[in-house]
Motif scaffolding. Sequence first.
Motif, short mmCIF file in Angstrom:
data_model
loop_
_atom_site.label_atom_id
_atom_site.label_comp_id
_atom_site.label_asym_id
_atom_site.label_seq_id
_atom_site.Cartn_x
_atom_site.Cartn_y
_atom_site.Cartn_z
N LYS A 150 0.84 -1.20 0.00
CA LYS A 150 0.00 0.00 0.00
C LYS A 150 0.88 1.26 0.00
O LYS A 150 0.62 2.22 -0.71
N TRP A 151 1.94 1.20 0.80
CA TRP A 151 2.86 2.34 0.91
C TRP A 151 3.51 2.62 -0.45
O TRP A 151 3.55 3.75 -0.93
N VAL A 152 4.04 1.56 -1.08
CA VAL A 152 4.75 1.72 -2.37
C VAL A 152 3.78 2.20 -3.46
O VAL A 152 4.11 3.08 -4.24
N ILE A 292 1.18 12.98 9.50
CA ILE A 292 2.28 12.70 8.59
C ILE A 292 3.31 11.89 9.37
O ILE A 292 3.67 12.27 10.49
N CYS A 293 3.76 10.80 8.81
CA CYS A 293 4.72 9.94 9.51
C CYS A 293 6.01 10.72 9.76
O CYS A 293 6.57 11.32 8.84
N GLU A 294 6.47 10.70 11.01
CA GLU A 294 7.68 11.45 11.36
C GLU A 294 8.93 10.87 10.70
O GLU A 294 9.94 11.54 10.58
N LYS A 295 8.85 9.63 10.28
CA LYS A 295 10.04 9.00 9.69
C LYS A 295 10.09 9.16 8.18
O LYS A 295 11.11 9.56 7.63
N CYS A 296 9.01 8.78 7.50
CA CYS A 296 9.06 8.76 6.03
C CYS A 296 8.31 9.91 5.38
O CYS A 296 8.42 10.10 4.17
N GLY A 297 7.56 10.66 6.16
CA GLY A 297 6.82 11.81 5.61
C GLY A 297 5.58 11.43 4.83
O GLY A 297 4.99 12.25 4.15
N ILE A 304 4.05 7.46 13.74
CA ILE A 304 4.92 6.66 12.88
C ILE A 304 4.02 5.72 12.09
O ILE A 304 3.17 5.04 12.67
N CYS A 305 4.21 5.68 10.78
CA CYS A 305 3.31 4.84 9.99
C CYS A 305 3.64 3.36 10.19
O CYS A 305 4.71 3.00 10.68
N LYS A 306 2.70 2.53 9.80
CA LYS A 306 2.84 1.09 10.00
C LYS A 306 4.06 0.53 9.26
O LYS A 306 4.78 -0.34 9.76
N ALA A 307 4.31 1.05 8.05
CA ALA A 307 5.46 0.55 7.27
C ALA A 307 6.76 0.83 8.04
O ALA A 307 7.61 -0.06 8.18
N CYS A 308 6.90 2.05 8.55
CA CYS A 308 8.14 2.40 9.29
C CYS A 308 8.23 1.58 10.58
O CYS A 308 9.33 1.18 10.98
N GLU A 309 7.09 1.34 11.21
CA GLU A 309 7.08 0.54 12.45
C GLU A 309 7.58 -0.88 12.14
O GLU A 309 8.46 -1.42 12.84
ZN ZN Z 1 6.57 6.08 7.72
#
Ligand code: ZN
Length: 315
Positions: A150-152, A292-297, A304-309
């Motif tokens: 989903k992220w990609v 907005i995810c603090e890691k990937c924006g 933090i979004c699920k993908a980054c988690e």
């Molecule tokens: Zn993220």
Amino acid sequence: MVVCSRCSRRKAVMEQRYSALSLCKNCFLELFEKRVKKANRDFGLLRRGDRIAVAVSGGKDSAAMLYSLNGLSKKIGEIELMPVLVDEGIVGYRNLAMEKAGELCELLDLSLEVRSFKKEWGLSLDEMIKKRNEKELKEGACTYCGVFRKWVLNKAARELEANKVAIGHNADDFAQTFLMNLMRNEPERLKRFGPLSGIEEQELFVRRIKPLIYCLEKECALYAELKGIPYYVGECPYSGEAFRGIVKNFLNEAENKYPGVKYNILSSFLSIKKELSAGNKSESSEKRKPLICEKCGHHSSSKICKACEFLEDLA
Ligand code: ZN
Ligand code: SF4
Ligand code: ZN
């Protein structure tokens, strides 16, 4: 010879037990495309000027979706379709399916955009699962796969300046997801799940449309078959890990005994969804504003979004 119950002229090629109809090739193909049109009308999926990233996997559903959308978007006019394939990195499966997706795009004269987990994070899904096993993490392969894909897909759609992403979820998928939400006691998720999700003004998350909502899985396969659309038949090696598989088997068995069960569940889902949406109208736009995810924006429902988690867990 069983004759088509619609035109009463040609030989029937399929039996729709839930409608007690036997249909010839022409009448079935027409009916399938009518259902895609009905989904478009009922939920306002396509509009002139749309740039649609169409998620393709090489499988029957997304192949049937791309093919039928290609015809429908030409009829509506001024719609650009951009097929996108996310290669998760599943050896012996996605690489083979990818070839079929390439063949279909060639047939329709569309160029295929390929993105991959490996290019994005340096790890294929196979490698992620190896790490998961070493670390004894509990998430199923499909949970990682779904979140990362989903992220990609969303990233690719934004980069392609698409205003919509088309997903090949069929009527079976809707019935399964609805039941899974009930079984997991996650009714909140139903608010975000539907044939048209996301909001127009939201730049971070590209709206998602699901034009196959009225098409049963086995009818998608038959449509692809009868149209001569190339698609891959094999099964993902991780599919046995999924909770969805259990629900899918249960629904197939129920449909077999009580034809029409899947559509009944779909109708119940749409009625409940309507009620939920009516209740939601009172929510302020501030409430609907995503984080907005603090890691990937990227778009996220928490800091933090699920993908980054998940990436952190696997590191
Ligand atoms: Zn993220
Ligand atoms: Fe991904 Fe699961 Fe589908 Fe395999 S079965 S492609 S792991 S979601
Ligand atoms: Zn007929």
